[in-house]
Design a protein around this motif. Structure first.
Motif, PDB file in Angstrom:
ATOM      1  N   VAL A  45     -11.928  -0.882  -4.073  1.00 14.76           N
ATOM      2  CA  VAL A  45     -12.556   0.370  -4.545  1.00 14.76           C
ATOM      3  C   VAL A  45     -12.382   1.400  -3.445  1.00 14.76           C
ATOM      4  CG1 VAL A  45     -14.680   1.470  -5.362  1.00 14.76           C
ATOM      5  CG2 VAL A  45     -14.245  -0.944  -5.880  1.00 14.76           C
TER       6      VAL A  45
ATOM      7  N   SER B 259     -16.449   6.082  -3.113  1.00 11.89           N
ATOM      8  CA  SER B 259     -17.037   4.786  -2.736  1.00 11.89           C
ATOM      9  C   SER B 259     -15.911   3.866  -2.309  1.00 11.89           C
ATOM     10  CB  SER B 259     -17.804   4.184  -3.927  1.00 11.89           C
ATOM     11  OG  SER B 259     -18.835   5.057  -4.353  1.00 11.89           O
ATOM     12  N   GLU B 260     -16.138   3.064  -1.280  1.00 10.42           N
ATOM     13  CA  GLU B 260     -15.102   2.163  -0.779  1.00 10.42           C
ATOM     14  C   GLU B 260     -15.699   0.791  -0.550  1.00 10.42           C
ATOM     15  OE1 GLU B 260     -13.078   3.572   2.621  1.00 10.42           O
ATOM     16  OE2 GLU B 260     -12.240   5.331   1.619  1.00 10.42           O
ATOM     17  N   THR B 261     -15.002  -0.218  -1.078  1.00 15.72           N
ATOM     18  CA  THR B 261     -15.375  -1.623  -0.848  1.00 15.72           C
ATOM     19  C   THR B 261     -14.206  -2.512  -1.267  1.00 15.72           C
ATOM     20  OG1 THR B 261     -17.036  -3.333  -1.236  1.00 15.72           O
ATOM     21  CG2 THR B 261     -16.370  -2.015  -3.138  1.00 15.72           C
TER      22      THR B 261
ATOM     23  N   PHE C 217     -17.271  -1.671 -13.145  1.00 16.70           N
ATOM     24  CA  PHE C 217     -17.628  -1.089 -11.854  1.00 16.70           C
ATOM     25  C   PHE C 217     -18.178   0.326 -11.995  1.00 16.70           C
ATOM     26  CE2 PHE C 217     -15.841  -4.751 -10.129  1.00 16.70           C
ATOM     27  CZ  PHE C 217     -16.045  -4.791  -8.764  1.00 16.70           C
ATOM     28  N   SER C 218     -17.904   0.954 -13.135  1.00 20.89           N
ATOM     29  CA  SER C 218     -18.454   2.293 -13.346  1.00 20.89           C
ATOM     30  C   SER C 218     -19.976   2.243 -13.497  1.00 20.89           C
ATOM     31  CB  SER C 218     -17.818   2.947 -14.576  1.00 20.89           C
ATOM     32  OG  SER C 218     -18.146   2.222 -15.752  1.00 20.89           O
TER      33      SER C 218
ATOM     34  N   SER D 268     -13.356   8.120  -7.625  1.00 16.66           N
ATOM     35  CA  SER D 268     -13.175   6.778  -7.046  1.00 16.66           C
ATOM     36  C   SER D 268     -12.204   5.989  -7.940  1.00 16.66           C
ATOM     37  CB  SER D 268     -14.517   6.032  -6.929  1.00 16.66           C
ATOM     38  OG  SER D 268     -15.384   6.701  -6.033  1.00 16.66           O
TER      39      SER D 268
ATOM     40  N   TYR E  48     -20.861   2.232  -9.518  1.00 16.64           N
ATOM     41  CA  TYR E  48     -20.232   3.232  -8.659  1.00 16.64           C
ATOM     42  C   TYR E  48     -20.039   4.505  -9.450  1.00 16.64           C
ATOM     43  CZ  TYR E  48     -19.200  -0.571  -5.427  1.00 16.64           C
ATOM     44  OH  TYR E  48     -19.300  -1.642  -4.568  1.00 16.64           O
TER      45      TYR E  48
ATOM     46  N   ILE F 176     -16.255   6.775 -11.024  1.00 13.67           N
ATOM     47  CA  ILE F 176     -15.113   5.945 -11.414  1.00 13.67           C
ATOM     48  C   ILE F 176     -14.625   6.306 -12.795  1.00 13.67           C
ATOM     49  CG2 ILE F 176     -14.433   3.571 -11.989  1.00 13.67           C
ATOM     50  CD1 ILE F 176     -16.048   2.596  -9.674  1.00 13.67           C
TER      51      ILE F 176
END
Length: 801
Positions: free
Chosen positions: A153, A157-159, A197-198, A211, A201, A204
């Motif tokens: 991601v 956002s970052e992961t 994931f939306s 993202s 986060y 997205i």
């Protein structure tokens, strides 16, 4: 029986292979023998041993244990094949040696006519069909338990999430919970994760997302598939999930002897997914039907339907598998087509019919595309005939001999000669020979007036196929003329004759005159030639004598030219003499080699040249050593040959002196006292005169009790010296004793002789011949034979009473 086997070190890792409980050493050897007796192929035995867990350490131990023992060569071949297969497995898994070098695979064997086309593709260690795991993840790849997924991601956002799909088919994501991915393709999984994931986060989803979410594969899972039917080792195999049908077949050892390459089916969920034809890949490189395997897939290899053999003039003669609708044309295409010398108008089919006997079919070229082949058929392609349909040939005295095309630019003899760029200057035009082959393959000879044909006064002769025109050379119709020169020239021998050759010319060709040549007498001997004579003659040659001066013939005063087969003799000058050397050694003032100054030079002359004798010279002991002349060599060889032919009546070979030098008995004292007398011997080239010092001893040898050397005592007799050696032995021939003097002479002596014993001499006493006594066994044998003969005589006397 050969050596049991030479077990090469197995350098492979065992990851990715199904391992059974490890076999013991004896079980391995016993299994190989039993499997071979059951008719299993080397490929089957090799693969099964690998699957049964034969390790590297066990291989080394077996090598040390059995390398010096004798057993079946089958075991050796099996383990050689096993090593090669395991090397391939190493390459499949990316295994390297300790130095990082990948183990090189073994090349496949060359094909033979009895091999089935394509069956070696899965035993070729250079062709593994190993899937490339470094490619980008295919979008249609279906995820399953064991696959590792990497979810990135980035943006607002970052992961990064890295998890393996569980046996239930899901991964666990914080704040979302289980996410089920089993059975989804990579494309479907990415779309699904975008939605999931939306939920946690922001940014997205929507038309302008801030993202991004992207799923890729990490470590891929293994799958189990079943390979059934006509393969070398059917069974269950664990493979990479990227593996294809071809890779699975390779791991199973390929198809067996009755397996089909044209009908390989992949069964998925009970339905046939695809039917593969390996010939599409082998012939055209098409891999579109090589599907990616999934968990639980079943590969079934059916038996072949039609297996036919093609032999003869094709590029790949061997067995081929054909489908029922395929024809001769298809088979010829599979075999690489005809070779250049093939007869293409028709082929021959040998068919095993349903009856008791074979059938033969001759199929014309027009039917190649419609004639279908049956199982067991053999197609034979013949060679073209070893003959020409449009050839004529010209040989002999023309500039370009060889074969030419008839019924084109060449139709007659004159045209053939023009094509060969004309006749040479040495051509014999009065008669040529035309060798013609008739329809019944007999030959006839036609005489040709070549001069008339070329001049146009005689009609030209039309040519036929296989005609051979021979035009002789004038040199071939006569004996090759030569000239011969003998005697004192550098290179005497025979030379080719040429017109206008003089004696001087021939001498120059022979390398010129030698130093010993005489120029006052040069002879030419000429043959007597009268081809039309009907009478005999006593004259067999004509001789001409000339003198040479400064290389020119000056007598008889006119030019003289040699004729064929003349022989020239260059004589040796009677006044020419090379140096001849003799040598003198020992007690003279100037010893060494000396050249003879004149013929009949004698011993006294040589002593005079050497400055005379020294005071220590023992003149009575002087001796002469002489080299054998050519005539003496010949006499010696004759004597040896006669001795070998009849050794009983000739001189024994042991008594013959076979050296090239021999001693000559001389009396130098009398020679110097009486110069030019018979004692003063004439010297010849190679002689060596030895003048020794005084020797004060006498040797006693032969049949005496103790051979000895004693001091010379003046006036003593032979008996005195024999007593000095212990007296005669029992085998001595006392009356045959003789003395060898130091000057090379020999003399008989008697017991009371005193004057013949001189200083430096050697007394020899010969031995009697020893008679061999008969053994006891020989005496008994003769007695028994005598008794038998006596009994036989007595019996015969009684019969005649």
């Amino acid at each position: 029986m050969y050596k049991l086997f030479t077990l090469l070190v197995l350098t492979f890792t065992l990851s990715g292979m199904i391992m059974a409980q490890q076999m013991s050493d004896s079980q391995v050897i016993q299994y190989v023998k039993q499997a071979h007796s059951e008719g299993k192929s080397q490929n089957q035995i090799t693969t099964e041993l690998m699957r049964r867990g034969v390790t590297q350490e066990q291989a080394k131990r077996l090598q040390q244990q059995y390398e010096a023992q004798q057993d079946s060569v089958t075991v050796q071949h099996t383990f050689d094949a096993m090593e090669n297969r395991q090397r391939t497995s190493d390459a499949d898994e990316g295994v390297t040696t300790g130095t990082g070098v990948v183990i090189a695979p073994t090349r496949s064997k060359p094909r033979s006519e009895n091999q089935i086309f394509g069956h070696d593709i899965f035993t070729n260690y250079n062709l593994t069909f190993e899937p490339n795991i470094n490619l980008a993840t295919p979008q249609d790849y279906k995820l399953g338990p064991g696959d590792e997924v990497i979810i990135d991601v980035w943006g607002a956002s970052e992961t990064t999430i890295r998890q393996q799909i569980s046996p239930e088919g899901s991964i666990l994501v914080s704040n979302i919970g289980p996410v089920y991915l089993n059975g989804m393709t990579v494309r479907e999984a990415n779309a699904y994760l975008q939605r999931e994931f939306s939920k946690i986060y922001a940014g997205i989803s929507g038309s302008e997302p801030i993202s991004q979410v992207k799923m890729t594969l990490g470590e891929i899972r293994s799958i189990q598939i079943n390979i059934m039917g006509e393969v070398s080792v059917p069974g269950t195999y664990t493979l990479s999930s990227f593996s294809s049908v071809f890779h699975a077949l390779y791991r199973a050892g390929g198809v067996n002897d009755i397996g089909s390459l044209r009908n390989i089916r992949v069964i998925r969920d009970g339905n046939t997914l695809v039917e593969l034809d390996m010939y599409d890949f082998i012939m055209r490189g098409v891999l579109q039907d090589d599907v990616r395997l999934q968990e639980g897939d079943v590969i079934i290899v059916s038996p072949y339907q039609n297996l036919v053999k093609i032999t003869g003039k094709v590029k790949r003669p061997m067995y081929y598998e054909l489908k029922p609708e395929e024809t001769i044309a298809t088979l010829i295409k599979y075999s690489g087509d005809f070779t250049g010398d093939a007869y293409k108008k028709a082929v021959r089919i040998i068919r095993k019919s349903g009856g008791r006997e074979y059938q033969v079919y001759n199929v014309e070229e027009t039917d190649f595309s419609v004639f279908r082949m049956n199982d067991g058929d053999r197609l034979e392609v013949d060679s073209i005939l070893d003959r020409f349909e449009n050839r004529v040939e010209i040989r002999g005295a023309v500039y370009r001999e060889g074969m030419y095309q008839v019924n084109g630019a060449v139709n007659t003899i004159k045209q053939l000669i023009q094509k060969a760029e004309g006749v040479r200057g040495d051509a014999f035009l009065n008669r040529a020979i035309l060798d013609r082959e008739n329809e019944d393959l007999t030959h006839e000879i036609i005489s040709v007036d070549l001069r008339g044909i070329l001049n146009g006064t005689v009609a030209d002769i039309p040519l036929q196929r296989n005609d051979v025109l021979y035009i002789p050379s004038i040199h071939e119709l006569q004996e090759e003329a030569t000239l011969t020169i003998h005697g004192q020239v550098a290179r005497p021998g025979t030379y080719l004759f040429a017109d206008q050759t003089t004696i001087e010319d021939l001498v120059l060709r022979a390398g010129g005159l030698l130093e010993a040549a005489s120029t006052t007498k040069v002879e030419v001997v000429r043959r007597i030639k009268e081809p039309k004579s009907i009478f005999t003659s006593t004259q067999i040659g004509e001789t001409y004598t000339f003198e040479l001066k400064d290389g020119y013939v000056i007598s008889p005063g006119e030019s003289f030219y040699l004729k064929p087969f003349d022989e020239v003799y260059i004589r040796r000058s009677p006044a020419y003499h090379k140096q001849k050397n003799v040598a003198i050694r020992g007690e003279v003032l100037f010893e060494g080699s000396y050249a003879l100054s004149r013929k009949n030079e004698r011993l006294s002359d040589l002593i005079e040249k050497a400055g005379g004798l020294t005071p220590d010279a023992y003149i009575r002991g002087a001796r002469l050593i002489r080299e054998m002349s050519e005539e003496e060599h010949k006499r010696k060889q004759d004597a040896i040959r006669m001795a070998r032919l009849n050794e009983k009546d000739s001189i024994s070979l042991e008594t013959l002196d076979v050296s090239d030098r021999y001693s000559v008995g001389i009396n130098l004292e009398k020679a110097l006292q009486n110069p030019m007398s018979d004692y003063d011997m004439v010297l010849r080239e190679g002689d060596t005169l030895y003048v020794p010092e005084y020797i004060s001893t006498v040797k006693i040898n032969g049949a005496v009790m103790y051979p000895n050397t004693v001091l010379y005592t003046s006036g003593q007799t032979l008996r005195y010296y024999i007593n000095q050696a212990g007296g005669f032995s029992d085998s001595a021939k006392k009356k045959k004793a003789y003395v060898i003097y130091i000057n090379g002479t020999v003399s008989r002596v008697r017991s009371r002789t005193s004057g013949k014993i001189e200083p430096g001499c050697e007394i020899i006493v010969p031995s009697k011949e020893q008679r061999r006594r008969m053994s006891t066994a020989e005496i008994l044998s003769i007695s028994t034979s005598t008794a038998s003969i006596a009994t036989m005589i007595a019996t015969m006397v009684n019969l005649f009473k």
